[in-house]
Design a protein around this motif. Structure first.
Motif, PDB file in Angstrom:
ATOM      1  N   ILE A  41      45.070  37.055  40.695  1.00 54.13           N
ATOM      2  CA  ILE A  41      46.160  37.371  39.767  1.00 54.13           C
ATOM      3  C   ILE A  41      45.854  36.791  38.384  1.00 54.13           C
ATOM      4  CG2 ILE A  41      48.626  37.053  39.297  1.00 54.13           C
ATOM      5  CD1 ILE A  41      48.041  38.964  41.599  1.00 54.13           C
ATOM      6  N   TYR A 237      45.648  46.229  40.368  1.00 54.19           N
ATOM      7  CA  TYR A 237      46.727  45.436  40.959  1.00 54.19           C
ATOM      8  C   TYR A 237      47.411  46.216  42.091  1.00 54.19           C
ATOM      9  CZ  TYR A 237      51.380  43.297  41.262  1.00 54.19           C
ATOM     10  OH  TYR A 237      52.549  42.730  41.712  1.00 54.19           O
ATOM     11  N   TYR A 240      45.441  46.327  45.099  1.00 55.99           N
ATOM     12  CA  TYR A 240      45.247  44.994  45.649  1.00 55.99           C
ATOM     13  C   TYR A 240      46.500  44.521  46.398  1.00 55.99           C
ATOM     14  CZ  TYR A 240      45.213  39.916  45.690  1.00 55.99           C
ATOM     15  OH  TYR A 240      45.325  38.611  46.077  1.00 55.99           O
ATOM     16  N   VAL A 241      47.679  44.783  45.813  1.00 58.04           N
ATOM     17  CA  VAL A 241      48.920  44.296  46.436  1.00 58.04           C
ATOM     18  C   VAL A 241      49.477  45.301  47.450  1.00 58.04           C
ATOM     19  CG1 VAL A 241      51.266  43.493  45.952  1.00 58.04           C
ATOM     20  CG2 VAL A 241      49.433  42.826  44.463  1.00 58.04           C
ATOM     21  N   HIS A 242      49.074  46.550  47.357  1.00 56.41           N
ATOM     22  CA  HIS A 242      49.503  47.625  48.277  1.00 56.41           C
ATOM     23  C   HIS A 242      50.972  47.993  48.168  1.00 56.41           C
ATOM     24  CE1 HIS A 242      45.690  46.657  49.881  1.00 56.41           C
ATOM     25  NE2 HIS A 242      46.078  45.639  50.598  1.00 56.41           N
ATOM     26  N   PHE A 243      51.654  47.440  47.213  1.00 59.25           N
ATOM     27  CA  PHE A 243      53.072  47.751  47.118  1.00 59.25           C
ATOM     28  C   PHE A 243      53.487  47.761  45.655  1.00 59.25           C
ATOM     29  CE2 PHE A 243      57.292  46.266  46.295  1.00 59.25           C
ATOM     30  CZ  PHE A 243      58.052  47.124  47.055  1.00 59.25           C
TER      31      PHE A 243
END
Lengths: 323, 397, 234, 290
Positions: A41, A237, A240-243
């Motif tokens: 991050i 992002y 990477y975060v999937h949401f």
């Protein structure tokens, strides 16, 4: 007491040191996934801060709404993958161009404004894009957000497989690579004729126009590049975060934190903002959180104020020379 | 619904383990939790942690096993929630995770906990999509249908309403509950002429309420949060809105609510997972105990969030021990199995999980505030009083 | 009355004034001449404390005033009529004048000063209610001078009062300045308009590229060859 | 479907709310107009006023209207300290610095409130103010009338203060031409301090009203700051009376958007209006400077 009084290094050395640090950091952290995820991050923030500072530090146009481009990139890439079945890598690139489109749409009218008005118009743009994302439910699922955004597909190099779903290490190095790529783009842009034009615009627009710099075109181009890089990081992002939800993708902190990071690191330099991003992430994670479970951002506010008042050029602004 | 339930024999087994616990010193349990301690949802997150902390203390006393509880602030921020889970599971190596508030945080967080094979139990995420992936490690105490059934049932069976106006906050959970309710009402032949979303932070609700008035709705349903109820009730009073009932979703009619709104909280309906005294007969004793302990620790009554937090902590800790066996071998596998096998009566009704981790028997009650007290009026078999219908805080028709 | 010694000012790396020394005698008019960009305006701005952090010493009425804040210096009895008038455009003439006497709380004195200024510039008296943004250049210059006079200064420094004015108006303004000197206010004048300045002043300095290059009685300067060539175009 | 009465009622509610918007924005608009400082902690000063009124009511039963001066005083004091300790030191540097500095102060304050008073939402209930007043088919509450009058009075008196008093004029002329003001013997640094403190006090004045009409919480601040911004730009920087008109435009526009379109587009209306005004007429509706 300023660091700048003690040592002086060049921009290039600072960049080598920074990226060297980024390269070996995982080893120092013994590849611990948690710490890696914190610094992933931080790297995303670092890359966005570099892009923000290209616009603000180099060209003198302060934006208060970079979250707009970040969110556009994140949603753009996710939707291309989820709804149109694209490969995430391709989708990231196209999503970055969506960011450029956003830059053209808002930049064209907004660059007629100056100073805080420009900053505010971008803020307004970010809110409008966020509200549209919230209300175009058929496309974005509104406040429900997008779940299950696929991770970047694994890359095979010879016998080695770089997995992006589970491994934090590969994600970390991809984020580092993106930050490096963005830094290089900014570095070479800064040292080209366009870069000179940007500095001229930063110095004084009328004088710049007087010596034949196409002021409007230079500003718009800078915003386009800045938006491209920011949107690219937004797309990264998302995978990477999937949401994603409108609140997280267009979170005001994507507008504010790059400013803070750039200020910490020094707006007059090119590499400073990424140093600032790594630094504030580290401070927040390893120091401030130790004091309070609740409201550890309190320290953050104080620190911000203290740095601004006592070292407005940033902690390293005076230590890093231009050339 | 939850009156004929039998505790399964594992509960007896658990008691044995507790008994034995005094004989052999079991290794300390590490339990991790993340919840917003700052930001817009901090209020809920803080209460949740208070409940879990108490559960851990009670458990320590009863089971004589030391509990290390680690709390991280996820700042209502998805990526921080993921980081928190990664730290808990990867660095602190906790045995299990409880907590989480908001579907958009619990979603990514549960994915991370699945990656680390760490059991995760929450009370703060009701989005239906969350269990669609059938994670092995994800469990939750409550889900969407439980809320909606209580509202739709009362509207149909008690109010016999013809037209219902539904307005809802644009946040994810309220959007989903409103959409589900609309479908359920329409299926039951009830018209929903006004179905509208409002933004978080709205201060003037009059225009939207006027639409309800123009449409001639019998019932106004507000699926929102504290500030939305306060705003809509105040504005409805000013407009003298002619509806016969005011129904809210969660967080309405709580003691805090009554304290803030005074007699403006009279007559309102709200769903609740738990309020003091709504526990089924079999769990009355447990309820009283928790409330008493909570009061002595924090000098305030537990909210439903604190109660749910308590229960997540309690069931998870028990499941860890249940799967414990010999010293030092709390395994995720056994903890999961223990949770899957759980079937017990609790202050919020019968608790058991299906294969997706969803609660099998979760249902809310619908209550009405009468003289400052919450009187359960639906479902009828848990009702403690009769609905005073028609009736709204501002007089109405 | 005013004595400046070794005054130096820099903007960043660029040194604008280099070791300036001069003095202003009471009761007379002194002028400082020099071409555009010589540092004349900077000189006045640093004396009045608008530009802080300067090197050198400034005495006013036997008090060291370098490092003091502008309003403190003004209170000692010095004022400056800035270049380009700098009026508060949305306010009326009367308001501009009254605010010039901000430090004076005795309303009687303010009234006295006001009528004196209106006597000096009868033109302004007729339009006291008019907003300053709508005035002509000459009228604005009069208000600006009037505003400076309101605080009853002992020393009045003027930065290019003739700038951008028609010759006829310039004459009118300088007539007024002479009256001001006669009424007991010392004047330090900064001008590019050498002819007018030297004919009104008693003593003069020439400032070129940040340094004083010449000084003398006004009459003597008028006859100087360098001045004649460089400034009077003779 | 939409009745005539509904439209009237809706417009009226927008007008009343718009009046309050003007008060919520007053401090920010004043400080921005006079000092060119965008005070990002404005909302936090306002929230402080709300908490003060809430605690005075809860602990001592003080009528929130009586709490107004106390709220203004304490919020003004907080902004005085903020200015003395921090802002003063970087007043003369880049505009951006003060922006970020005040933002930092805002973060500090909102987290401090969280520590002191928890995250609970606080709503100030005064029952007589919630009583509806019936005027020929139109309903408004006593509280709305009272708060509207207070807003209007605050704007009016601030305007009067700036136009008629010597101190007010000193503040104005310092804003117009700092050097010229200093040359008239005005202590411009003192004026800055005063103006920033007044800005904080004006913000504090809005807090109790916000608490009465809806609620305050540690997180309310930033939302208010952004709204105040929108209004400041709509009115045109430097135009204090313009705030009332701009506030009403925004209030009515929002209300009618709900009536004719949908409540979910309410915020979108505000921001779109903001962008359009900013891009088409950056000096705002009533601003003089471009």
């Amino acid at each position: 007491m300023k660091l700048g009084n003690f040592f002086q290094i060049t921009e290039k050395t600072a960049a080598f040191l920074t990226f060297g640090f980024v390269l070996i950091l995982p080893v120092v952290l013994s590849f611990n996934p948690y710490y890696l995820s914190i610094f992933i991050i931080a790297l995303i923030l670092g890359a966005v801060s570099l892009s923000w500072n290209l616009l603000a530090g180099v060209c003198g146009q302060v934006s208060f709404g970079h979250a707009a481009f970040f969110g556009i990139g994140a949603y753009g890439s996710s939707l291309l993958v989820l709804k149109a079945g694209w490969n995430p890598f391709g989708a990231m690139i196209i999503a970055a161009f969506f960011g450029v489109m956003g830059a053209i749409i808002i930049g064209t009218p907004a660059f007629r404004l100056r100073g805080p008005y420009f900053a505010l118009s971008i803020l307004g743009f970010a809110e409008v894009v966020k509200l549209l994302t919230l209300n175009l439910t058929w496309l974005t699922d509104g406040s429900q957000g997008l779940f299950n955004i696929p991770a970047l597909p694994a890359i095979r190099i010879g016998s080695m497989t770089l997995d992006f779903f589970v491994s934090r290490t590969t994600n970390y190095y991809l984020a580092a690579f993106l930050m490096l790529a963005i830094y290089l783009v900014i570095y070479f842009l800064r040292h080209s004729n366009t870069g000179l034009a940007m500095s001229a615009v930063h110095g004084d627009e009328e004088t710049a126009a007087g010596i034949g710099v196409p002021v409007f075109r230079t500003k718009l181009l800078t915003l386009m590049v800045s938006a491209f890089c920011t949107a690219l990081m937004g797309a990264f992002y998302a995978h990477y975060v999937h949401f994603l939800s409108p609140d997280s993708a267009f979170d005001g902190s994507w507008s504010v934190m790059p400013i803070v990071a750039s200020l910490f690191g020094g707006m007059g330099t090119l590499i400073g903002p990424s140093i600032g991003a790594l630094l504030i992430t580290g401070l927040d994670e390893f120091i401030f959180k130790q004091f309070f479970e609740t409201g550890h951002k309190l320290f953050f506010g104080i620190l911000l104020a203290v740095v601004i008042v006592w070292t407005p050029k940033g902690l390293f602004g005076k230590s890093i020379r231009k050339k | 619904m939850g009156s004929r339930m039998i505790k399964k024999c594992w509960c007896v087994g658990l008691l044995l383990v507790f008994g034995l616990g005094t004989a052999w010193a079991a290794p300390a349990i590490k339990i991790g939790t993340h919840a917003p301690q700052s930001g817009s949802l901090a209020k809920h997150g803080i209460e949740q942690i208070k409940g879990i902390r108490l559960a851990a203390e009670d458990f320590e006393k009863k089971a004589k096993i030391k509990v290390d509880m680690i709390v991280y602030d996820d700042e209502s921020n998805p990526q921080k929630a993921v980081s928190a889970v990664e730290k808990l599971a990867g660095v602190d190596k906790v045995n299990a995770i409880v907590g989480g508030y908001g579907s958009n945080l619990v979603g990514p967080a549960s994915e991370a906990s699945e990656r680390y094979d760490t059991p995760y139990l929450t009370m703060g995420a009701v989005d239906t999509k969350l269990t669609a992936k059938k994670f092995k490690n994800f469990f939750r105490l409550n889900n969407m249908p439980g809320y909606v059934m209580a509202q739709a049932g009362a509207i149909k069976d008690i109010f016999a309403a013809k037209k219902v106006g539904v307005i809802y906050s644009s946040l994810a959970a309220t959007t989903e509950i409103a959409t589900t309710l609309k479908g359920l009402l329409q299926k039951g032949g009830i018209a929903v002429p006004v179905f509208e979303k409002f933004e978080k932070g709205t201060t003037n609700y009059k225009p939207i309420l006027l639409k309800i008035k123009d449409a001639g709705c019998d019932v106004l349903v507000v699926e929102g949060y504290f500030e939305d109820y306060v705003g809509t009730i105040k504005d409805a009073k000013i407009l003298n809105l002619p509806v016969k009932a005011y129904v809210g979703a969660w967080g309405i009619g709580t003691p805090e609510f009554v304290r803030e709104l005074g007699n403006m909280s009279e007559y309102i309906y709200g769903t609740s997972i738990w309020e003091r005294g709504t526990a089924p007969q079999k769990a009355k004793k447990e309820e009283a105990e928790i409330v008493a302990n909570y009061k002595s620790k924090y000098q305030e009554d537990p909210s439903y969030i604190a109660m749910l937090g308590y229960l997540t902590g309690k069931y998870m800790l028990e499941a860890i021990v249940q799967g414990g066996g010999t010293a030092g071998t709390y395994s995720p596998e056994k903890t999961r199995n223990a949770l899957r096998a759980l079937d017990t009566m609790s202050p919020i009704g019968r608790v058991a999980f299906d294969e997706k981790g969803d609660p099998r028997f979760f249902t809310c009650v619908l209550f009405q505030t009468q003289q400052g007290e919450q009187v359960v009026i639906y479902p009828l078999d848990r009702a403690k009083g009769v609905a005073r219908y028609p009736g709204v805080p501002w007089g109405g028709k | 009355m005013l004595r400046v010694e070794g005054l130096s000012v820099s903007y960043g790396d660029a040194r604008v004034l280099e070791g300036i020394s001069f003095q202003v005698k009471p009761g007379a008019m002194t002028c400082i001449l020099g071409p555009n960009g010589a540092g004349k305006t900077t000189l006045l701005r640093s004396i009045t404390g608008i530009i802080p952090s300067v090197v050198g010493k400034v005495w006013f009425l036997d008090q060291e005033i370098q490092g003091k804040k502008t309003h403190q210096i003004v209170e000692l009895g010095m004022t400056m009529i800035p270049e380009g008038r700098r009026l508060w455009a949305p306010l009326s003439i009367q308001e501009n004048l009254e605010l010039g006497a901000y430090r004076i709380s005795d309303q009687r004195i303010v009234k006295e000063r006001l009528s004196w200024v209106y006597d000096l510039f009868p033109h302004l008296a007729e339009r006291k209610g008019q907003l300053c943004g709508t005035l002509s250049g000459g009228e604005q210059q009069m208000v600006s001078i009037g505003r400076g006079l309101m605080a009853s200064p002992k020393l009045m420094m003027m930065d290019e009062p003739s700038l951008g004015l028609a010759p006829l108006i310039v004459r009118e303004v300088f007539e007024a300045i002479k009256k001001i000197v006669l009424a007991g206010t010392t004047v330090l004048l900064i001008e590019q308009n050498t002819k007018v300045a030297l004919s009104a002043a008693q003593y003069g300095y020439v400032l070129e590229r940040g340094a004083i290059v010449m000084e003398g009685e006004a009459a003597a300067l008028q006859e100087d060859v360098h001045i004649k060539q460089a400034y009077l175009g003779l | 479907m939409i009745s005539y009465n509904t439209i009237i009622q809706s417009i009226l509610s927008g007008l009343l709310e718009g009046g309050n918007y003007a008060l919520y924005s007053l401090g920010l608009a004043f400080v921005f107009g006079i000092m060119q400082i965008i005070n990002m902690a404005h909302g936090e000063f306002l929230v402080l006023g709300g908490y003060i009124a809430y605690w005075l009511l809860v602990k001592w039963g003080v009528n929130p209207l009586m709490a107004l001066p106390v709220a203004a005083l304490l919020a003004g004091g907080t902004s005085f300290l903020s200015y003395r300790i921090f802002i003063e030191r970087i007043r003369t540097t880049v505009e951006l610095n003060t922006l970020i500095l005040t933002f930092g102060i805002g973060i500090f304050l909102s987290n401090l409130y969280l520590q002191l008073w928890s995250a609970d939402l606080r709503s100030i209930s005064v029952h007589w103010m919630e009583d509806p007043v019936h005027l020929g088919g139109i309903y408004i509450s006593l509280g709305e009338i009272v708060t509207f009058v207070i807003s209007f009075a605050a704007v009016f008196f601030l305007h009067l203060f700036l136009r008629r008093t010597k101190t007010g004029k000193a503040i104005r002329i310092t804003a117009i031409d700092r050097d010229a003001a200093a040359l008239s013997g005005i202590n411009v640094e003192r004026v800055d301090l005063l103006a920033f403190s007044i800005g904080g006090a004006l913000a504090g004045l809005g807090g109790p009203l916000l608490g009465m009409l809806s609620f305050v919480s540690p997180n309310t601040g930033l939302h208010i700051t952004v709204k105040a911004f929108i209004l400041t730009v709509l009115a045109g920087v430097g135009s204090i009376p313009g705030l009332i008109v701009a506030g009403m435009m925004l209030g009515v526009g929002e209300a009618l958007t709900v009536t004719f379109v949908s409540s979910s587009f309410r915020e979108l209306f505000g921001f779109t209006l903001f962008l359009v005004i900013l891009l088409a007429r950056p000096s705002g509706l009533f601003g003089k400077r471009g």
